[in-house]
Design a protein around this motif. Sequence first.
Motif, short mmCIF file in Angstrom:
data_model
loop_
_atom_site.label_atom_id
_atom_site.label_comp_id
_atom_site.label_asym_id
_atom_site.label_seq_id
_atom_site.Cartn_x
_atom_site.Cartn_y
_atom_site.Cartn_z
N GLN A 25 0.73 -1.35 0.03
CA GLN A 25 -0.09 0.01 0.06
C GLN A 25 0.85 1.21 -0.02
OE1 GLN A 25 -2.39 -0.75 3.50
NE2 GLN A 25 -3.91 -1.98 2.37
N GLN A 26 1.92 1.25 0.76
CA GLN A 26 2.84 2.41 0.92
C GLN A 26 3.60 2.69 -0.31
OE1 GLN A 26 4.85 1.21 4.36
NE2 GLN A 26 3.30 1.85 5.61
N ILE A 27 4.31 1.40 -1.05
CA ILE A 27 4.80 1.76 -2.41
C ILE A 27 3.69 2.05 -3.35
CG2 ILE A 27 5.79 0.39 -4.32
CD1 ILE A 27 7.07 -1.34 -2.19
N SER A 28 2.40 1.54 -3.40
CA SER A 28 1.58 2.11 -4.33
C SER A 28 1.25 3.49 -4.22
CB SER A 28 0.10 1.31 -3.99
OG SER A 28 -0.97 1.87 -4.71
N HIS A 29 1.15 4.06 -2.94
CA HIS A 29 0.87 5.51 -2.64
C HIS A 29 2.04 6.30 -3.33
CE1 HIS A 29 0.00 9.35 -0.80
NE2 HIS A 29 1.28 9.23 -0.42
N LEU A 30 3.33 5.82 -3.22
CA LEU A 30 4.59 6.57 -3.64
C LEU A 30 4.43 6.53 -5.27
CD1 LEU A 30 7.30 5.19 -1.43
CD2 LEU A 30 6.49 7.59 -1.45
N ILE A 31 4.08 5.30 -5.90
CA ILE A 31 4.01 5.39 -7.30
C ILE A 31 2.88 6.37 -7.85
CG2 ILE A 31 3.84 3.78 -9.21
CD1 ILE A 31 6.59 3.54 -7.55
N ASN A 32 1.68 6.21 -7.35
CA ASN A 32 0.39 6.80 -7.74
C ASN A 32 0.24 8.16 -7.36
OD1 ASN A 32 -0.23 4.11 -9.15
ND2 ASN A 32 -1.05 3.39 -7.25
N LYS A 33 0.65 8.39 -6.22
CA LYS A 33 0.22 9.82 -5.80
C LYS A 33 1.42 10.79 -5.83
CE LYS A 33 -3.89 8.82 -4.09
NZ LYS A 33 -4.94 8.81 -4.96
N GLU A 34 2.76 10.21 -5.65
CA GLU A 34 3.77 10.97 -5.64
C GLU A 34 4.55 10.91 -6.75
OE1 GLU A 34 4.54 12.95 -3.21
OE2 GLU A 34 2.77 12.08 -2.08
N ASP A 35 4.19 10.18 -7.84
CA ASP A 35 4.73 10.05 -9.18
C ASP A 35 6.35 9.64 -9.24
OD1 ASP A 35 4.45 10.19 -12.03
OD2 ASP A 35 5.17 12.07 -11.93
N SER A 36 6.34 8.61 -8.22
CA SER A 36 7.76 8.00 -8.17
C SER A 36 7.96 6.89 -9.24
CB SER A 36 8.22 7.46 -7.03
OG SER A 36 9.29 6.80 -6.95
N GLU A 37 8.97 6.89 -9.98
CA GLU A 37 9.45 6.00 -10.83
C GLU A 37 9.79 4.39 -10.27
OE1 GLU A 37 11.81 7.25 -13.99
OE2 GLU A 37 10.54 8.86 -14.41
N GLY A 38 10.02 4.54 -8.85
CA GLY A 38 10.68 3.16 -8.31
C GLY A 38 10.87 3.51 -6.87
N VAL A 39 11.32 2.48 -6.30
CA VAL A 39 11.71 2.64 -4.64
C VAL A 39 12.80 1.83 -4.48
CG1 VAL A 39 9.36 3.15 -3.86
CG2 VAL A 39 10.10 0.85 -4.04
N VAL A 40 13.87 1.92 -3.50
CA VAL A 40 14.62 1.40 -2.89
C VAL A 40 14.20 1.13 -1.39
CG1 VAL A 40 16.85 1.31 -2.19
CG2 VAL A 40 16.30 2.22 -4.41
N LEU A 41 14.31 -0.24 -0.89
CA LEU A 41 13.88 -0.92 0.27
C LEU A 41 15.14 -1.03 1.24
CD1 LEU A 41 10.88 -3.23 -0.64
CD2 LEU A 41 10.66 -0.64 -0.14
N LEU A 42 14.86 -0.61 2.29
CA LEU A 42 16.11 -0.82 3.28
C LEU A 42 15.30 -1.36 4.49
CD1 LEU A 42 19.10 -0.39 4.57
CD2 LEU A 42 18.28 1.95 5.04
N GLY A 43 15.82 -2.48 4.73
CA GLY A 43 15.34 -3.22 6.23
C GLY A 43 16.36 -3.47 6.92
N HIS A 44 16.13 -3.41 8.14
CA HIS A 44 17.04 -3.71 9.47
C HIS A 44 16.28 -4.85 10.14
CE1 HIS A 44 18.82 -3.57 13.34
NE2 HIS A 44 20.08 -3.31 12.66
N SER A 45 16.90 -5.73 10.56
CA SER A 45 16.39 -6.70 11.53
C SER A 45 14.86 -7.35 10.85
CB SER A 45 16.04 -6.00 13.01
OG SER A 45 15.97 -6.96 14.18
#
Length: 84
Positions: A25-45
């Motif tokens: 859902q969060q990635i969908s928001h970034l792609i559809n509402k913020e007009d982002s072309e892609g994301v980089v995910l960073l996870g810890h633990s």
Amino acid sequence: MVCSSSTVPSLFRLHLKQDAMELDQQISHLINKEDSEGVVLLGHSTGCQDIVQYMRTNAACSRAVRAAILQVLTYQYPALLLVM
């Protein structure tokens, strides 16, 4: 920075599916509402487990993930392998 609703660190699969749905859902928001072309995910633990679970679900927005950085402590590595 985006955080999932599951805030209690856990080496079990209690919240991974829920976290993966929220991440989509969060990635969908970034792609559809913020007009982002892609994301980089960073996870810890536990975030590493969330990212691996998300990428395994093949959710629609997972195609927008350009890279995933998994920062896991040495003693947590065996638990990460459980979800891979």
